[in-house]
Write a protein that holds these residues in place. Structure first.
Motif, PDB file in Angstrom:
ATOM      1  N   PRO A  23     139.168  64.931  64.884  1.00  0.00           N
ATOM      2  CA  PRO A  23     139.874  63.683  65.193  1.00  0.00           C
ATOM      3  C   PRO A  23     138.993  62.468  64.930  1.00  0.00           C
ATOM      4  CG  PRO A  23     139.229  64.829  67.198  1.00  0.00           C
ATOM      5  CD  PRO A  23     138.945  65.763  66.073  1.00  0.00           C
ATOM      6  N   SER A 106     146.982  62.078  55.844  1.00  0.00           N
ATOM      7  CA  SER A 106     146.928  61.976  57.302  1.00  0.00           C
ATOM      8  C   SER A 106     145.554  62.435  57.768  1.00  0.00           C
ATOM      9  CB  SER A 106     148.018  62.836  57.960  1.00  0.00           C
ATOM     10  OG  SER A 106     147.798  64.203  57.667  1.00  0.00           O
ATOM     11  N   CYS A 109     143.910  63.537  63.899  1.00  0.00           N
ATOM     12  CA  CYS A 109     144.376  62.757  65.045  1.00  0.00           C
ATOM     13  C   CYS A 109     143.611  61.443  65.063  1.00  0.00           C
ATOM     14  CB  CYS A 109     144.154  63.529  66.340  1.00  0.00           C
ATOM     15  SG  CYS A 109     144.820  62.714  67.806  1.00  0.00           S
ATOM     16  N   ARG A 110     144.314  60.333  65.011  1.00  0.00           N
ATOM     17  CA  ARG A 110     143.678  59.013  65.018  1.00  0.00           C
ATOM     18  C   ARG A 110     143.839  58.391  66.398  1.00  0.00           C
ATOM     19  NH1 ARG A 110     146.981  56.128  61.833  1.00  0.00           N
ATOM     20  NH2 ARG A 110     145.987  56.813  59.891  1.00  0.00           N
ATOM     21  N   MET A 111     142.700  57.913  66.959  1.00  0.00           N
ATOM     22  CA  MET A 111     142.709  57.339  68.305  1.00  0.00           C
ATOM     23  C   MET A 111     141.888  56.057  68.314  1.00  0.00           C
ATOM     24  SD  MET A 111     142.203  60.986  70.257  1.00  0.00           S
ATOM     25  CE  MET A 111     140.798  61.415  69.235  1.00  0.00           C
ATOM     26  N   ARG A 133     147.301  58.015  68.378  1.00  0.00           N
ATOM     27  CA  ARG A 133     147.864  59.031  69.257  1.00  0.00           C
ATOM     28  C   ARG A 133     147.229  59.010  70.635  1.00  0.00           C
ATOM     29  NH1 ARG A 133     147.540  65.455  68.172  1.00  0.00           N
ATOM     30  NH2 ARG A 133     148.753  66.141  69.976  1.00  0.00           N
ATOM     31  N   SER A 160     151.352  61.391  73.174  1.00  0.00           N
ATOM     32  CA  SER A 160     150.024  60.768  73.147  1.00  0.00           C
ATOM     33  C   SER A 160     149.280  61.010  74.454  1.00  0.00           C
ATOM     34  CB  SER A 160     150.149  59.269  72.879  1.00  0.00           C
ATOM     35  OG  SER A 160     150.931  58.645  73.887  1.00  0.00           O
ATOM     36  N   ALA A 229     142.695  65.898  71.791  1.00  0.00           N
ATOM     37  CA  ALA A 229     143.239  66.051  70.430  1.00  0.00           C
ATOM     38  C   ALA A 229     143.183  67.496  69.972  1.00  0.00           C
ATOM     39  CB  ALA A 229     142.451  65.170  69.462  1.00  0.00           C
TER      40      ALA A 229
END
Length: 231
Positions: A23, A106, A109-111, A133, A160, A229
């Motif tokens: 992530p 993609s 997981c992008r945070m 997310r 999320s 994630a």
């Protein structure tokens, strides 16, 4: 471990990655944050072991301007809070993320997460953009006038997760405006518990005030996001 620094539309961005398949956490910071970036990265490495992750810190030009969600009256106490968060978020969306993530369709997981006013900006970006997310608001400036009304009408992206933290002494201040940070953080957490879109949420209380063990608090919030994630 991959490490690089680059300029994206005039702003310095630092990247450290332990694995491309992990992530990604975007971290809004102050100007010239190299030493803090190194410290937090080391703590993350120790905390997460073999878990893959990427940390991306992006610097601002003006802390109060660039991370404030809307303008406040320009008094001595509130000088410079001119509401530049929308512009910062646009740079993040249109310039930073495409430059960092490139041709990838993609990321796992992008945070996003940050500390103090940057923590407030991270929550604002989380709610406004639907790009992330997860979000970590570490000792966030939830005392910010108007945030109570803002957060009351916001829901998180579906599936999320949200992390909040605060030092136990932070609300024990003589400044009545900033003393509201404790109650606002509790309210934010209560709203999170009733938000059906959130898969997980956490409120962590730390010992000390706003400037106690800052790097460790940030790293703890980021580690929580990264673990969620992969859960």
């Amino acid at each position: 471990m991959v490490y690089k620094t680059e300029q994206i539309d005039g702003l310095t961005v630092r990247l450290r990655s332990s694995g491309q398949k992990g992530p990604v956490v975007y971290w809004p910071v102050a100007y010239s944050c190299e030493q803090q970036f190194e410290r937090v990265s080391r703590v993350l490495s120790r905390s997460l072991g073999d878990t893959a992750w990427t940390l991306i810190a992006f610097e601002c030009e003006n802390w109060n301007r660039d991370y404030s969600p809307w303008a406040l009256p320009d008094t001595d106490r509130r000088q410079g809070f001119t509401g530049g968060a929308e512009e910062t978020l646009a740079w993040l969306r249109d310039s930073c993320i495409p430059a960092i993530e490139g041709e990838a369709k993609s990321v796992p997981c992008r945070m996003i997460g940050g500390y103090s006013l940057a923590g407030l900006f991270s929550l604002y970006a989380f709610y406004e953009s639907r790009l992330f997310r997860g979000a970590a608001g570490c000792s966030s400036s939830l005392w910010y006038p108007g945030w109570r009304e803002y957060m009351a009408h916001k829901r998180s992206p579906e599936g999320s997760f949200l992390y909040l933290s605060l030092g136990r002494r932070e609300e024990k201040t003589r400044d009545p405006e900033m003393a509201a940070v404790g109650d606002m953080t509790r309210q934010q957490h209560e709203l999170a518990k009733n938000d059906p879109n959130l898969r997980a949420n956490e409120l962590c209380w730390h010992n000390g005030g706003h400037f106690t063990e800052v790097d460790q608090r940030i790293a703890q919030g980021f580690a929580w996001l990264i673990r969620q994630a992969g859960a």
